[in-house]
Design a protein around this motif. Structure first.
Motif, short mmCIF file in Angstrom:
data_model
loop_
_atom_site.label_atom_id
_atom_site.label_comp_id
_atom_site.label_asym_id
_atom_site.label_seq_id
_atom_site.Cartn_x
_atom_site.Cartn_y
_atom_site.Cartn_z
N GLN A 146 0.82 -1.21 0.00
CA GLN A 146 0.00 0.00 0.00
C GLN A 146 0.85 1.26 0.00
O GLN A 146 0.48 2.28 -0.58
CB GLN A 146 -0.93 -0.03 1.21
CG GLN A 146 -2.02 -1.09 1.11
CD GLN A 146 -2.75 -1.34 2.40
OE1 GLN A 146 -2.25 -1.04 3.49
NE2 GLN A 146 -3.95 -1.90 2.31
N LYS A 147 2.00 1.19 0.65
CA LYS A 147 2.91 2.33 0.64
C LYS A 147 3.50 2.54 -0.76
O LYS A 147 3.64 3.67 -1.23
CB LYS A 147 4.03 2.11 1.66
CG LYS A 147 4.97 3.30 1.82
CD LYS A 147 6.14 2.94 2.71
CE LYS A 147 5.69 2.49 4.09
NZ LYS A 147 6.85 2.19 4.97
N ALA A 148 3.88 1.43 -1.40
CA ALA A 148 4.48 1.53 -2.74
C ALA A 148 3.45 1.94 -3.78
O ALA A 148 3.75 2.71 -4.70
CB ALA A 148 5.13 0.21 -3.11
N PHE A 149 2.23 1.40 -3.65
CA PHE A 149 1.17 1.64 -4.64
C PHE A 149 -0.11 2.02 -3.90
O PHE A 149 -0.92 1.15 -3.54
CB PHE A 149 0.94 0.39 -5.50
CG PHE A 149 2.21 -0.18 -6.06
CD1 PHE A 149 2.91 0.48 -7.05
CD2 PHE A 149 2.72 -1.37 -5.59
CE1 PHE A 149 4.09 -0.04 -7.56
CE2 PHE A 149 3.89 -1.90 -6.09
CZ PHE A 149 4.59 -1.22 -7.08
N PRO A 150 -0.31 3.32 -3.63
CA PRO A 150 -1.50 3.76 -2.89
C PRO A 150 -2.78 3.25 -3.53
O PRO A 150 -2.93 3.25 -4.75
CB PRO A 150 -1.40 5.29 -2.96
CG PRO A 150 0.06 5.56 -3.11
CD PRO A 150 0.60 4.44 -3.97
N GLY A 151 -3.69 2.80 -2.68
CA GLY A 151 -4.95 2.24 -3.16
C GLY A 151 -4.93 0.74 -3.31
O GLY A 151 -5.95 0.14 -3.66
N THR A 152 -3.79 0.10 -3.03
CA THR A 152 -3.70 -1.36 -3.10
C THR A 152 -4.70 -2.00 -2.15
O THR A 152 -4.84 -1.58 -1.00
CB THR A 152 -2.28 -1.83 -2.74
OG1 THR A 152 -1.38 -1.44 -3.77
CG2 THR A 152 -2.21 -3.35 -2.58
N THR A 153 -5.38 -3.02 -2.63
CA THR A 153 -6.31 -3.78 -1.79
C THR A 153 -6.10 -5.27 -2.01
O THR A 153 -5.66 -5.70 -3.08
CB THR A 153 -7.78 -3.44 -2.14
OG1 THR A 153 -8.02 -3.72 -3.53
CG2 THR A 153 -8.09 -1.98 -1.86
N ALA A 154 -6.42 -6.04 -0.98
CA ALA A 154 -6.42 -7.50 -1.10
C ALA A 154 -7.79 -7.93 -1.56
O ALA A 154 -8.77 -7.78 -0.84
CB ALA A 154 -6.06 -8.14 0.23
N GLU A 155 -7.88 -8.42 -2.79
CA GLU A 155 -9.17 -8.81 -3.34
C GLU A 155 -9.67 -10.11 -2.73
O GLU A 155 -10.87 -10.31 -2.56
CB GLU A 155 -9.07 -8.94 -4.86
CG GLU A 155 -10.42 -9.10 -5.54
CD GLU A 155 -10.30 -9.04 -7.06
OE1 GLU A 155 -11.09 -8.33 -7.68
OE2 GLU A 155 -9.42 -9.72 -7.61
N SER A 156 -8.74 -11.01 -2.42
CA SER A 156 -9.13 -12.28 -1.80
C SER A 156 -7.92 -12.88 -1.10
O SER A 156 -6.78 -12.53 -1.39
CB SER A 156 -9.68 -13.26 -2.84
OG SER A 156 -8.66 -13.67 -3.74
N ALA A 157 -8.21 -13.78 -0.18
CA ALA A 157 -7.15 -14.51 0.53
C ALA A 157 -7.69 -15.88 0.90
O ALA A 157 -8.85 -16.02 1.26
CB ALA A 157 -6.69 -13.75 1.77
N LYS A 158 -6.83 -16.88 0.78
CA LYS A 158 -7.25 -18.24 1.08
C LYS A 158 -6.08 -19.02 1.66
O LYS A 158 -4.94 -18.88 1.21
CB LYS A 158 -7.75 -18.94 -0.19
CG LYS A 158 -8.35 -20.32 0.06
CD LYS A 158 -8.99 -20.88 -1.19
CE LYS A 158 -9.66 -22.23 -0.89
NZ LYS A 158 -10.34 -22.77 -2.09
N TYR A 159 -6.39 -19.84 2.66
CA TYR A 159 -5.38 -20.70 3.27
C TYR A 159 -5.43 -22.06 2.60
O TYR A 159 -6.49 -22.69 2.51
CB TYR A 159 -5.65 -20.84 4.76
CG TYR A 159 -4.58 -21.62 5.50
CD1 TYR A 159 -3.30 -21.11 5.67
CD2 TYR A 159 -4.86 -22.88 6.04
CE1 TYR A 159 -2.32 -21.82 6.35
CE2 TYR A 159 -3.89 -23.59 6.73
CZ TYR A 159 -2.62 -23.05 6.89
OH TYR A 159 -1.65 -23.76 7.56
N LEU A 160 -4.28 -22.52 2.10
CA LEU A 160 -4.17 -23.81 1.43
C LEU A 160 -3.51 -24.78 2.40
O LEU A 160 -2.29 -24.82 2.54
CB LEU A 160 -3.36 -23.68 0.14
CG LEU A 160 -3.79 -22.59 -0.84
CD1 LEU A 160 -2.88 -22.59 -2.07
CD2 LEU A 160 -5.25 -22.75 -1.23
N ALA A 161 -4.32 -25.56 3.08
CA ALA A 161 -3.83 -26.39 4.19
C ALA A 161 -2.87 -27.48 3.74
O ALA A 161 -2.00 -27.90 4.51
CB ALA A 161 -5.00 -26.99 4.95
N THR A 162 -3.01 -27.96 2.51
CA THR A 162 -2.19 -29.08 2.06
C THR A 162 -0.99 -28.67 1.23
O THR A 162 -0.24 -29.53 0.75
CB THR A 162 -3.05 -30.07 1.25
OG1 THR A 162 -3.60 -29.40 0.10
CG2 THR A 162 -4.20 -30.62 2.10
#
Length: 242
Positions: free
Chosen positions: A119-135
């Motif tokens: 976000q500091k490098a590119f203002p307006g950056t957002t995380a569109e999605s996040a997922k934990y891959l257990a395997t």
């Protein structure tokens, strides 16, 4: 017990990952000397031997390899921009890992230290999605970021008058390997270079980036790693990359 976290090493890693995105390539300058090794089979080995990978770009298509002591970037003008970074877990991060467990530790690490740097490098950056891959690698975090002005291919973008630079999308795969945190990132180049014809839903874009990141991971080997345990001694602090 309150642990005071010192994210300097992680911020150094993120600065190295972002650097190729922030700086325009200067075609008149000589590329810096490679710290890692490339063998006769086009296998790249990182400077400290932590990982090896078949180089995913071709020199005849202007593919390049750049590295520092903690990051390696592969890129070409046609759609490849891949960064692989790693840094040792120090004692404080190990304590945080023990307290939170792997899943929550990776989420905390990304949200508290990685995401703010983007976000500091590119203002307006957002995380569109996040997922934990257990395997995947005994537990990995997959994050999709939208980065306004953060494309690695901006020198290839032809804009109509008044047309804004399209928003880039990068996928990041974060996991622990031995006594290190590893971050692999790649950009969805089609959003930039094929934006007139590339029409996918966010979920379809996520699936493409996930596939590419897992394929990259499958091509990597880690010759010297051992399983990480909370009882293992803390890794020595690496020198800050210049």
């Amino acid at each position: 017990m309150n642990i005071r976290l010192r994210p300097l090493r992680l911020l150094t890693l993120l600065a190295c990952l972002a650097a190729p995105l922030l700086a325009q390539d200067d075609p008149s300058s000589e590329p810096p000397s490679l710290l890692g090794q490339i063998d006769e089979n086009n296998i790249y080995t990182s400077p400290d031997g932590f990982f090896r990978i078949q180089i995913p770009v071709l020199a005849e298509l202007d593919g390049t390899v750049q590295d520092t002591s903690i990051t390696t970037t592969f890129r070409d003008p046609y759609g490849v921009h891949i960064s692989i970074g790693s840094l040792p877990l120090n004692a404080e991060y190990r304590a945080e890992l023990d307290k939170r467990g792997r899943k929550d530790f990776l989420a905390w690490l990304f949200s508290q230290h990685v995401q703010p740097e983007y976000q500091k490098a590119f203002p307006g950056t957002t995380a569109e999605s996040a997922k934990y891959l257990a395997t995947t690698q005994d537990g990995s975090l997959l994050v999709m970021n939208l980065l306004p002005g953060g494309t690695a291919f901006r020198d290839r973008v032809l804009l109509a008058e008044g047309e804004p630079i399209p928003v880039a999308k990068r996928g990041s795969l974060v996991f622990l390997k031995g006594d290190r945190v590893v971050i692999i990132t790649t950009e969805l180049y089609e959003r930039i270079l094929k934006r007139d014809t590339f029409k996918k839903t966010p979920e379809e874009e996520d699936a493409i980036l996930r596939k590419r990141l897992l394929e990259l991971l499958a091509k990597m080997t880690f010759p010297t790693t051992v399983p990480s345990t909370s009882a293992a001694p803390a890794a020595p602090a690496p020198a800050v990359a210049k």
